[in-house]
Write a protein that holds these residues in place. Structure first.
Motif, short mmCIF file in Angstrom:
data_model
loop_
_atom_site.label_atom_id
_atom_site.label_comp_id
_atom_site.label_asym_id
_atom_site.label_seq_id
_atom_site.Cartn_x
_atom_site.Cartn_y
_atom_site.Cartn_z
N ILE A 131 1.06 -1.09 0.02
CA ILE A 131 0.30 0.08 0.18
C ILE A 131 0.91 0.87 0.02
CG2 ILE A 131 -1.05 0.71 1.47
CD1 ILE A 131 -2.45 -1.43 2.51
N VAL A 132 2.37 1.20 1.35
CA VAL A 132 2.33 2.42 0.71
C VAL A 132 3.22 2.27 -0.26
CG1 VAL A 132 5.14 3.62 2.48
CG2 VAL A 132 2.96 2.54 3.95
N SER A 133 3.55 2.03 -0.78
CA SER A 133 3.90 2.05 -1.76
C SER A 133 3.77 2.28 -3.64
CB SER A 133 6.12 0.72 -2.69
OG SER A 133 5.14 -0.89 -2.51
N GLY A 134 2.45 1.74 -3.02
CA GLY A 134 1.74 2.04 -4.40
C GLY A 134 1.29 3.04 -4.76
N GLY A 135 1.46 4.16 -4.17
CA GLY A 135 1.85 5.68 -4.23
C GLY A 135 -0.54 5.44 -3.67
N GLU A 136 -0.54 7.19 -4.41
CA GLU A 136 -1.72 7.56 -4.16
C GLU A 136 -3.10 6.77 -4.40
OE1 GLU A 136 -2.16 10.43 -1.67
OE2 GLU A 136 -0.43 10.57 -1.73
N THR A 137 -3.86 5.77 -3.40
CA THR A 137 -5.06 5.16 -3.64
C THR A 137 -6.03 5.40 -2.16
OG1 THR A 137 -3.46 2.97 -2.49
CG2 THR A 137 -3.36 3.65 -4.97
#
Length: 285
Positions: free
Chosen positions: A54-60
């Motif tokens: 989640i942290v590395s997946g960008g703005e979601t």
């Protein structure tokens, strides 16, 4: 290595926009010890692999919910220390009910964020490999929505997944055998057994979890009479509710026992039946 909050928030202002009541003078270093504990709360549910994804997946949306969950849990844990600091610094004080109110609001925010986050995770392959998710497939009550239809839990995904080990325990110890006995007659008994299962799981959760880990619907039962409340009274009331739920579950199982016996051999084993083979009892026509 980045501190927990620095990993989630670009600036303190971003943190203040997500979590209410943040002092303008606060910095991430002051909150880090509480943030580490808050992160552990979240990781214990979603796993470290999902957290990193989640942290590395960008703005979601998932990242927004994660920020809210960790941020509010951090403030919940830090709140008591802030009160003590304020008291030492300028003699300012805060009433117990005010402190409780703030802490309960932060834990409500944490719960709501975690419920929303877990709902989002249904699309994450790493979540599908997590212990909580995989355990769900072995249970009789498989979704938060189904559990909520049996006993109100605010349709909390967080509470549902937190109680999956308890559901497995109950199925293994007692109620699982009933589901085997009703094969071919699920339409008659399955709903009753699931209700008994849900009641037992909630009873175990109440007796084992901290009150902050319970859904708002259950916690709200103990929010009244704040002025006269104390820890022992609250614990007694929790245990009384747990006992009441266990009794209701037992009554359901007894009714299922009797129905199965009546439709089978006709022999009903009750707690008041003490006849032994060597008893000299004769039944006359």
């Amino acid at each position: 290595m980045k501190k927990v909050l620095e990993e989630l928030f670009a600036t303190v202002q971003d943190f203040r926009e997500t979590v209410p009541g943040i002092d303008s003078q606060v910095n991430f270093a002051d909150l880090n010890s509480s943030a580490v504990s808050a992160k552990k709360m979240v990781v214990n549910i979603i796993t470290a692999a999902v957290y990193r994804e989640i942290v590395s997946g960008g703005e979601t949306d998932a990242l927004s919910y994660l920020r809210s969950a960790v941020g509010n849990a951090t403030k919940y844990k830090e709140n008591i220390f802030e009160v003590l600091k304020k008291r030492k610094a300028d003699g300012g004080d805060i009433y117990k009910y005010e402190l409780e109110g703030m802490r309960r609001q932060y834990i409500d925010n944490y719960y709501n964020a975690m419920d929303s986050l877990i709902a989002e995770l249904e699309n994450f392959e790493s979540w599908k490999q997590s212990p909580y998710y995989r355990l769900r497939e072995k249970l009789r009550i498989k979704t938060a929505e189904e559990f909520d239809s049996l006993y109100p839990i605010d349709c909390s995904y967080l509470f549902f997944f937190r109680t999956t080990p308890l559901q497995r325990e109950v199925l293994s110890d007692t109620i699982g055998a009933y589901f085997n006995r009703i094969e071919g007659r699920e339409a008659d008994f399955e709903d009753k057994l699931k209700l008994a299962l849900a009641l037992t799981v909630v009873a175990l959760a109440i007796s084992r979890f901290d009150i902050i880990e319970l859904p708002a619907t259950i916690r709200s039962l103990f929010d009244d009479s704040k002025a006269s409340r104390n820890g022992q009274n609250e614990q007694d009331r929790l245990l009384a509710l747990a006992e009441s739920l266990m009794n209701k579950s037992s009554e359901i199982l007894k009714s299922v026992d009797m129905a199965l016996d009546e439709s089978g051999t006709g022999d009903i084993c009750t707690e008041t039946s003490f006849a032994r083979p060597d008893d000299k009892i004769y039944l006359m026509p």
